[in-house]
Design a protein around this motif. Structure first.
Motif, PDB file in Angstrom:
ATOM      1  N   UNK A 223       0.860  -1.184   0.000  1.00 30.10           N
ATOM      2  CA  UNK A 223       0.000   0.000   0.000  1.00 30.10           C
ATOM      3  C   UNK A 223       0.893   1.228   0.000  1.00 30.10           C
ATOM      4  N   UNK A 224       0.543   2.209  -0.841  1.00 29.78           N
ATOM      5  CA  UNK A 224       1.284   3.460  -0.888  1.00 29.78           C
ATOM      6  C   UNK A 224       0.326   4.620  -0.719  1.00 29.78           C
ATOM      7  N   UNK A 225       0.823   5.699  -0.139  1.00 30.06           N
ATOM      8  CA  UNK A 225       0.024   6.914  -0.015  1.00 30.06           C
ATOM      9  C   UNK A 225       0.925   8.136  -0.080  1.00 30.06           C
ATOM     10  N   UNK A 226       0.420   9.157  -0.736  1.00 27.74           N
ATOM     11  CA  UNK A 226       0.991  10.496  -0.652  1.00 27.74           C
ATOM     12  C   UNK A 226      -0.147  11.442  -0.288  1.00 27.74           C
ATOM     13  N   UNK A 227       0.098  12.307   0.690  1.00 29.29           N
ATOM     14  CA  UNK A 227      -0.923  13.252   1.122  1.00 29.29           C
ATOM     15  C   UNK A 227      -0.281  14.606   1.370  1.00 29.29           C
ATOM     16  N   UNK A 228      -1.003  15.637   0.971  1.00 34.99           N
ATOM     17  CA  UNK A 228      -0.570  17.022   1.157  1.00 34.99           C
ATOM     18  C   UNK A 228      -1.629  17.737   1.983  1.00 34.99           C
ATOM     19  N   UNK A 229      -1.199  18.454   3.014  1.00 29.39           N
ATOM     20  CA  UNK A 229      -2.097  19.263   3.840  1.00 29.39           C
ATOM     21  C   UNK A 229      -1.750  20.732   3.660  1.00 29.39           C
ATOM     22  N   UNK A 230      -2.766  21.551   3.476  1.00 29.01           N
ATOM     23  CA  UNK A 230      -2.582  23.001   3.332  1.00 29.01           C
ATOM     24  C   UNK A 230      -3.357  23.685   4.446  1.00 29.01           C
ATOM     25  N   UNK A 231      -2.644  24.448   5.276  1.00 32.69           N
ATOM     26  CA  UNK A 231      -3.249  25.165   6.406  1.00 32.69           C
ATOM     27  C   UNK A 231      -3.044  26.655   6.199  1.00 32.69           C
ATOM     28  N   UNK A 232      -4.137  27.427   6.336  1.00 26.05           N
ATOM     29  CA  UNK A 232      -4.039  28.876   6.181  1.00 26.05           C
ATOM     30  C   UNK A 232      -4.915  29.572   7.212  1.00 26.05           C
ATOM     31  N   UNK A 233      -4.305  30.492   7.939  1.00 30.36           N
ATOM     32  CA  UNK A 233      -5.018  31.342   8.886  1.00 30.36           C
ATOM     33  C   UNK A 233      -4.307  32.692   8.934  1.00 30.36           C
ATOM     34  N   UNK A 234      -4.986  33.728   8.475  1.00 29.45           N
ATOM     35  CA  UNK A 234      -4.356  35.039   8.433  1.00 29.45           C
ATOM     36  C   UNK A 234      -3.105  35.018   7.585  1.00 29.45           C
TER      37      UNK A 234
END
Length: 676
Positions: free
Chosen positions: A550-561
């Motif tokens: 099993x393979x996974x790639x994940x990207x998280x984008x966080x934005x506040x101000x």
């Protein structure tokens, strides 16, 4: 983000070099990961795997089952369950298990999941049992587990102030006896790292057990000891694990299973006493319960008048303060649930009272203005579900006496063989209170929230499954770190492609926007949007009968101000069987890179049997673990697990008493299971 896009493209192309076998537990991964960010990292989710393992050994007889039993399988929707019983009513008992293919809503994926857990063989009756049968034909399952960190946490050093008083060892003993689905008994003892195994105040740090009898005359269930209760949609009364929003959009319709014996090591979410479910008539059940137990609580003494603000749920008793709070509050709960149950109409009324030794106070924060105060709370609830043709209507209205209301109503429909949809509305008053509620919502408590949820599953062919939902919510009153009314939304879209039985690829996008106070360093006077987005792609394949990936790639984008962060996670899992050596196992290698905890990512981790792990990946570094299972004897297995975080450019890991010097954090577990 050119580098990220390049990685994703390379990953997708690599998947097509292999044909795969889809992992049976992928839906459990999805469930755990969807709730992970709202749970503590040591939350015990073993109930999920234990329940399914038990049904593998003792399959459900589809010709003698009931809705409660099928709901406990987790992956069947209420509409599918209702359609199943309508089919039985119209066509009689099943002659062949493959007849379920003709039932509306039972797609190929559901059927493949269901078959390992069901049968058409009739179980024995408890009235015909003898002591010889119970002794020789019952199943005994005994587990011992030991684990600890290799590194020394700050709390175990010679500190002048607060420190951990016990040893760094983690211990668990679990025994379970079962005779078919008729009689069971369980005993669980546990010690967390930093705790004494025994102390003068409580003896064993945590000890839980019960005896349960099913189908004894007009008694459907009798449980003496520790138990859980789940009724309706969870607004009035629900203890233990509950599903919420996830890639299976039907999960927002709670699957209540009523009374169940409790065998988890979680120290908070259960009742202790006696409970029964009695069959009054063919379609009417009455469940009654009484519970008395000591809870952990932080108490405040003002000139002899003792008050409390909250009840502890971590189950940790490591420091002098935590030991002082251990079992310091008496909790007494009693009540009943009356239900009418038929193939297409369920009605239920629940009422109970919770009484506490000391009074709750609200504190001085304005957002706590409507929090519960006092010693006694009475909750009532009315729940319903009704199936009309291809539409399943459901809901619950709950009331905490002398305060507010909580209401949820929903509809689930099979619009065609390819399309199913869910629509749900919720309205929770800011002064509704329930110590044992666990309903669908964005917040952790059922109060101060209004929202609409709409979800859609679309299967254009056997190869494709598309899922999407949108949830739009408002909070009319203040919340923690939110100093005015606020609102937000969450959307998710997922596509799963399975061209053959041996190949699966998944792509997912999720976005959540909430409002929150500006950071302390900012002069912005209003609420700011907190924008979180996740992009995921993963695949499963089986190289041969002994090796799978099993393979996974994940990207998280966080934005506040002015804060704008991207976090990354990529991992490779391998499952393997070394049959000549009676060894099976799995291994992971992961790389993660997030600027802060805000852009953290979660991923389910395989563990020893009945263990449950979901890794929280943040900062920058590598993560690897290996699980091994060795069958020593026919009735004995040994598990071993080693896991390590290796961080880049850090000198300390963690904070407070959990702080570790250095850049590595590693732990191991050893578990022995004996069945007899």
């Amino acid at each position: 983000m050119p580098a990220t896009i390049k990685m994703l493209c390379t990953f997708v192309l690599a998947l097509f070099f292999f044909k795969v076998k889809v992992q049976d537990d992928s839906f459990i991964r999805d469930i755990i990961e969807s709730v992970a960010e709202n749970l503590s990292e040591d939350y015990d989710l073993s109930e999920l795997t234990e329940r399914l393992t038990n049904y593998r050994k003792h399959p459900i007889n589809l010709n003698q089952t009931n809705p409660e039993e099928l709901k406990s399988l987790l992956f069947l929707s209420p509409l599918q369950i209702s359609n199943f019983f309508n089919h039985i009513k119209a066509n009689g008992k099943l002659l062949n298990i493959l007849e379920i293919q003709s039932i509306d809503g039972f797609n190929l994926q559901t059927i493949n999941r269901l078959i390992p857990f069901v049968t058409l063989k009739a179980p024995p009756s408890i009235s015909n049992l003898s002591y010889k049968d119970l002794a020789k034909k019952g199943n005994n399952d005994l587990i011992f587990r030991y684990g600890r960190l290799f590194q020394t946490q700050k709390g175990f050093t010679s500190l002048p102030g607060s420190k951990y008083l016990g040893t760094p060892d983690k211990l668990l003993m679990r025994y379970r006896y079962a005779y078919k689905a008729l009689l069971s008994a369980s005993l669980v003892a546990e010690k967390d790292a930093g705790e004494y195994f025994t102390n003068n105040k409580t003896g064993l740090d945590h000890l839980s057990g019960n005896i349960a009898i099913n189908k004894l005359g007009f008694f459907k269930k009798i449980v003496l000891g520790d138990y859980s209760l789940q009724f309706g949609q969870g607004l009035a009364l629900w203890s233990g694990f509950a599903f919420g929003k996830g890639p299976d959009v039907t999960s927002v319709a709670s699957k209540d299973v009523g009374l169940r014996p409790y065998s988890s090591s979680n120290e908070a979410s259960f009742f202790r006493g006696i409970a029964t479910t009695v069959n009054l008539t063919q379609n009417i059940d009455l469940s009654t319960f009484i519970s008395f137990r000591k809870r952990d609580a932080s108490l405040k003494n003002n000139d002899g008048f003792v008050t409390l603000q909250n009840i502890g749920i971590t189950g940790l008793h490591r420091t002098a303060t935590e030991l002082k709070n251990q079992r310091s509050l008496s909790q007494f709960v009693y009540g009943a649930a009356l239900q009418y149950l038929s193939s297409n109409l369920n009605l239920g009324f629940t009422t109970y009272q919770s009484s506490y030794q000391h009074e709750f106070t609200t504190g001085t924060s304005l957002y706590n203005k409507y929090a519960f105060t006092g010693k006694n709370l009475v909750n009532t609830g009315f729940h319903y579900s009704y199936t009309f043709r291809n539409i399943y209507f459901y809901g619950e209205t709950a009331h905490s006496l002398n305060s507010g209301w909580a209401i949820v109503n929903g509809a689930m429909a099979s619009l065609s063989k390819q399309v199913s949809a869910v629509l749900l509305h919720r309205n929770y008053d800011k002064d509704y209170h329930s110590f044992f509620g666990n309903g669908v919502g964005e917040a952790t408590e059922i109060s101060n929230e209004k929202g609409w949820y709409i979800g859609l599953n679309y299967a254009p062919s056997k190869r494709w499954i598309l899922s999407a939902y949108g949830d739009f919510f408002k909070f009319p009153w203040l919340r923690y770190r939110v100093d005015s009314a606020s609102s937000g939304y969450e959307v998710l879209g997922q596509a799963t492609y399975t061209p053959t039985k041996t190949f699966k690829i998944l792509a997912r996008y999720k976005r959540e926007i909430k409002q929150q106070n500006a950071d302390a360093s900012s002069n912005y006077p209003h609420l700011q949007d907190v924008n979180k987005q996740n992009y995921r792609i993963e695949g499963n394949w089986q190289l041969n009968k002994n090796i799978g990936f099993q393979q996974r790639i994940e990207v998280a984008h966080y934005k506040k101000g002015s804060v704008n962060e991207f976090g990354y996670l990529a991992y490779q899992d391998m499952n393997f069987q070394l049959l000549p050596f009676k060894v099976t196992g799995n291994i992971r290698l992961a790389y993660f890179n997030t600027p802060s905890y805000n852009s953290r990512l979660y991923a389910y981790e395989d563990d020893v049997l009945y263990g449950s792990s979901f890794g929280s990946y943040y900062s920058k570094g590598f993560r690897t673990f290996i699980n091994l299972r060795y069958r020593v004897l026919r009735d004995m297995d040994v598990w071993g697990r080693y896991a390590i975080y290796a961080y880049n450019d850090v000198e300390k890991i963690g904070s407070g008493l959990d702080e570790i010097e250095g850049n590595k954090k590693s732990d191991f577990k050893v578990q022995v299971r004996y069945q007899f």
